[in-house]
Design a protein around this motif. Structure first.
Motif, mmCIF file in Angstrom:
data_model
loop_
_atom_site.group_PDB
_atom_site.id
_atom_site.type_symbol
_atom_site.label_atom_id
_atom_site.label_comp_id
_atom_site.label_asym_id
_atom_site.label_seq_id
_atom_site.Cartn_x
_atom_site.Cartn_y
_atom_site.Cartn_z
ATOM 1 N N THR A 46 1.830 -10.341 8.533
ATOM 2 C CA THR A 46 1.211 -8.222 8.219
ATOM 3 C C THR A 46 1.112 -7.169 7.824
ATOM 4 O O THR A 46 2.043 -5.974 7.795
ATOM 5 C CB THR A 46 -0.342 -8.523 7.418
ATOM 6 O OG1 THR A 46 -0.448 -10.632 7.221
ATOM 7 C CG2 THR A 46 -1.161 -7.969 7.038
ATOM 8 N N LYS A 47 1.144 -6.915 9.333
ATOM 9 C CA LYS A 47 1.491 -5.934 9.965
ATOM 10 C C LYS A 47 2.816 -4.975 10.430
ATOM 11 O O LYS A 47 2.662 -4.238 9.956
ATOM 12 C CB LYS A 47 0.530 -5.820 11.691
ATOM 13 C CG LYS A 47 -1.002 -6.367 12.104
ATOM 14 C CD LYS A 47 -1.353 -6.790 13.750
ATOM 15 C CE LYS A 47 -2.743 -6.864 14.047
ATOM 16 N NZ LYS A 47 -2.912 -7.012 15.222
ATOM 17 N N SER A 48 3.771 -5.757 10.060
ATOM 18 C CA SER A 48 4.918 -5.264 10.031
ATOM 19 C C SER A 48 5.160 -4.912 8.657
ATOM 20 O O SER A 48 5.814 -4.231 8.468
ATOM 21 C CB SER A 48 5.799 -6.581 10.317
ATOM 22 O OG SER A 48 5.517 -6.933 11.881
ATOM 23 N N LEU A 49 4.876 -6.020 7.856
ATOM 24 C CA LEU A 49 4.815 -5.340 6.531
ATOM 25 C C LEU A 49 4.008 -3.982 6.640
ATOM 26 O O LEU A 49 4.639 -3.407 5.907
ATOM 27 C CB LEU A 49 4.144 -6.528 5.307
ATOM 28 C CG LEU A 49 4.087 -5.622 3.833
ATOM 29 C CD1 LEU A 49 5.441 -5.564 3.197
ATOM 30 C CD2 LEU A 49 3.120 -6.743 3.217
ATOM 31 N N ALA A 50 3.202 -3.883 6.499
ATOM 32 C CA ALA A 50 2.345 -2.161 6.546
ATOM 33 C C ALA A 50 3.317 -0.773 7.537
ATOM 34 O O ALA A 50 3.300 -0.070 6.483
ATOM 35 C CB ALA A 50 1.054 -2.482 7.308
#
Length: 286
Positions: A46-50
């Protein structure tokens, strides 16, 4: 950020890209940047997506995957009741659809807490659209059973299912699953195997069950979604099914139950089949 004085916050379910980052909606971007809490199946993803979306997550990020889902629900409910916005995201696609989320949604509904959804990518609807099969009516069965016996029993329930059926399968079990489908449903039922949807190596194999099963023998990689054509209506003559009913009664099954089972499998009237059995028995006594 929510103002705790305004009353309950809300739970927001958000679909995330299955592969192509361009499928992320503006609403997902906004939610990632504004939610008080981001409950993520995999916090790193999720942090990579953001980061890929150019969004700074300002809220608290917590893990929310299958094995911790139940334990995390009470605290999340308390956060929502305190006026906070909880954003729920999974690794790909829509939460609650073979992913964490259902239990939290049910708990919110039970307490009458607001729940909303940011629609977006779904392997189910994407595969249906690409299948080239009639999918006006369909059912979704999650992942196919892992064990052979259970899988074949599940496939038998689809023998007379007139709706298209979409399900997920692990790549290392795909060949066995399709081989079982050929055995149980016959080689001519049509199907589509969708692999790596929206990703660089997206591939859709269409054909009869015999054809897609032969393709799968060499192995498949990636995430797999299968669409199975709905069963075609049968026009069997009840008289031709009498022997099948009698075979079941010989095993100890009641006549009415045997007629119901065989009639259901062949799309004929249970009452007409029952009458045909009685006529055959009378004729046999003459």
């Amino acid at each position: 950020m929510a103002d705790e004085a305004t009353g309950p916050g809300r739970l927001v379910l958000a679909a995330t890209p299955m592969g192509d980052i361009g499928d992320a909606s503006q609403r997902l971007r906004d939610a990632l940047g504004s939610a008080d809490i981001v409950a993520a199946e995999d916090t790193r993803r999720t942090k990579s997506l953001a980061k890929a979306l150019g969004v700074a997550i300002t809220g608290r990020v917590i893990s929310f995957y299958d094995h911790v889902e139940v334990a995390k629900i009470p605290a999340l409910l308390a956060d929502i009741e305190a006026g906070r916005t909880v954003l729920l995201v999974t690794d790909a696609g829509m939460p609650s659809v073979s992913d964490p989320g259902y239990r939290l949604v049910a708990a919110c509904a039970e307490r009458d807490l607001p729940v909303t959804c940011l629609p977006g990518p779904s392997a189910v609807t994407t595969a249906l659209a690409l299948s080239a099969l009639p999918v006006e009516r369909f059912c979704f069965d999650g992942f196919a059973p892992r064990k052979g016996g259970q899988r074949r029993e599940w496939l038998r329930t689809l023998a007379t299912e007139s709706r298209a059926c979409v399900f997920f399968e692990a790549p290392h079990r795909l060949a066995d699953c399709l081989a079982d489908a050929v055995t149980v449903l016959g080689p001519d039922r049509r199907a589509a195997v969708c692999r790596e949807l929206t990703k660089t190596y997206e591939e859709v194999i269409r054909g009869t069950l015999a054809e897609v099963a032969a393709w799968a023998v060499d192995g498949a990689r990636g995430e797999i979604t299968v669409v199975l054509e709905g069963a075609q209506p049968k026009s069997a003559d009840p008289v031709d099914l009498v022997d099948e009913v009698e075979a079941l009664t010989a095993e100890g099954i009641r006549l009415k139950d045997a007629c119901a089972q065989i009639a259901g499998e062949n799309g004929v009237s249970r009452n007409e089949l029952y009458d045909a059995v009685l006529v055959a028995r009378r004729d046999g006594e003459d």
